[in-house]
Motif scaffolding. Structure first.
Motif, PDB file in Angstrom:
ATOM      1  N   VAL A 120       4.629   1.211 -11.164  1.00 48.56           N
ATOM      2  CA  VAL A 120       3.398   0.587 -10.710  1.00 48.56           C
ATOM      3  C   VAL A 120       3.546   0.466  -9.081  1.00 48.56           C
ATOM      4  O   VAL A 120       2.563   0.169  -8.534  1.00 48.56           O
ATOM      5  CB  VAL A 120       3.521  -1.126 -10.994  1.00 48.56           C
ATOM      6  N   ALA A 121       4.539   0.994  -8.454  1.00 51.24           N
ATOM      7  CA  ALA A 121       4.646   1.064  -6.911  1.00 51.24           C
ATOM      8  C   ALA A 121       3.640   1.796  -6.384  1.00 51.24           C
ATOM      9  O   ALA A 121       3.397   1.564  -5.030  1.00 51.24           O
ATOM     10  CB  ALA A 121       6.202   1.688  -6.559  1.00 51.24           C
ATOM     11  N   ASN A 122       3.036   2.785  -6.880  1.00 53.10           N
ATOM     12  CA  ASN A 122       2.152   3.874  -6.220  1.00 53.10           C
ATOM     13  C   ASN A 122       0.875   3.766  -6.830  1.00 53.10           C
ATOM     14  O   ASN A 122      -0.046   4.860  -6.872  1.00 53.10           O
ATOM     15  CB  ASN A 122       2.672   5.187  -6.440  1.00 53.10           C
ATOM     16  N   VAL A 123       0.416   2.741  -7.552  1.00 55.01           N
ATOM     17  CA  VAL A 123      -0.724   2.662  -8.373  1.00 55.01           C
ATOM     18  C   VAL A 123      -1.948   1.643  -7.314  1.00 55.01           C
ATOM     19  O   VAL A 123      -1.553   1.098  -6.537  1.00 55.01           O
ATOM     20  CB  VAL A 123      -0.754   2.513  -9.398  1.00 55.01           C
TER      21      VAL A 123
ATOM     22  N   GLU B 204      -5.347  -4.055 -12.209  1.00 57.86           N
ATOM     23  CA  GLU B 204      -6.169  -4.993 -12.851  1.00 57.86           C
ATOM     24  C   GLU B 204      -6.203  -4.632 -14.303  1.00 57.86           C
ATOM     25  O   GLU B 204      -6.129  -5.351 -15.450  1.00 57.86           O
ATOM     26  CB  GLU B 204      -7.259  -4.924 -12.177  1.00 57.86           C
ATOM     27  N   ASN B 205      -6.619  -3.217 -14.603  1.00 56.92           N
ATOM     28  CA  ASN B 205      -6.860  -2.666 -15.873  1.00 56.92           C
ATOM     29  C   ASN B 205      -5.358  -3.021 -16.832  1.00 56.92           C
ATOM     30  O   ASN B 205      -5.298  -3.420 -18.037  1.00 56.92           O
ATOM     31  CB  ASN B 205      -6.875  -1.410 -15.976  1.00 56.92           C
ATOM     32  N   ALA B 206      -4.413  -2.951 -16.132  1.00 58.47           N
ATOM     33  CA  ALA B 206      -2.900  -3.124 -16.981  1.00 58.47           C
ATOM     34  C   ALA B 206      -2.856  -4.641 -17.211  1.00 58.47           C
ATOM     35  O   ALA B 206      -2.320  -5.093 -18.369  1.00 58.47           O
ATOM     36  CB  ALA B 206      -1.742  -2.515 -16.225  1.00 58.47           C
ATOM     37  N   VAL B 207      -3.174  -5.393 -16.403  1.00 59.17           N
ATOM     38  CA  VAL B 207      -3.058  -6.957 -16.625  1.00 59.17           C
ATOM     39  C   VAL B 207      -4.075  -7.391 -17.877  1.00 59.17           C
ATOM     40  O   VAL B 207      -3.742  -8.193 -19.052  1.00 59.17           O
ATOM     41  CB  VAL B 207      -3.400  -7.887 -15.453  1.00 59.17           C
ATOM     42  N   LEU B 208      -5.333  -6.670 -17.792  1.00 63.05           N
ATOM     43  CA  LEU B 208      -6.363  -7.156 -18.738  1.00 63.05           C
ATOM     44  C   LEU B 208      -5.817  -6.377 -20.247  1.00 63.05           C
ATOM     45  O   LEU B 208      -6.255  -6.899 -21.272  1.00 63.05           O
ATOM     46  CB  LEU B 208      -7.897  -6.675 -18.332  1.00 63.05           C
TER      47      LEU B 208
END
Length: 117
Positions: free
Chosen positions: A88-91, A97-101
């Motif tokens: 997730v460091a370079n996104v 947001e898409n990952a959380v949802l």
């Protein structure tokens, strides 16, 4: 955050890790446990494997903001711990947001709205 509080104590994090259910994707891991109240409590964990302090704080802010903007669609009464993975460091914000949802949908945490015409 309007409807939520933060998990702050190590015991709270450990309780959710031990007793909660977890799902993961490429960027994040989400642990969820019901807390018996009408409010959500969220904790964000970003280890040193993700990067230096600047990167870790950026990731924390991105995750918190992703949740904050969508907290009205989350069910209430949950303790959530979101753990960041090194990828997730370079996104961008939109990928976080898409990952959380995505994880919220896997846990079935999102309220279902029906629209009638």
């Amino acid at each position: 955050m309007k409807f939520s509080e933060s998990l702050k104590k190590n015991e709270q994090f450990r309780f959710v890790y031990k007793n909660g259910k977890s799902y993961a994707n490429k960027y994040l891991i989400m642990y969820v446990k019901e807390n018996g109240t009408d409010r959500n409590r969220i904790g964000i964990s970003v280890s040193k494997k993700v990067g230096n302090s600047v990167v870790r704080h950026r990731v924390t802010r991105l995750v918190r903001e992703s949740y904050r903007l969508h907290e009205n669609i989350f069910n209430s009464g949950l303790d959530m711990v979101i753990v960041a993975r090194p990828a997730v460091a370079n996104v961008s914000y939109f990928e976080v947001e898409n990952a959380v949802l995505h994880l919220a949908k896997l846990h079935k945490l999102i309220k279902v709205y029906f629209y009638f015409d």
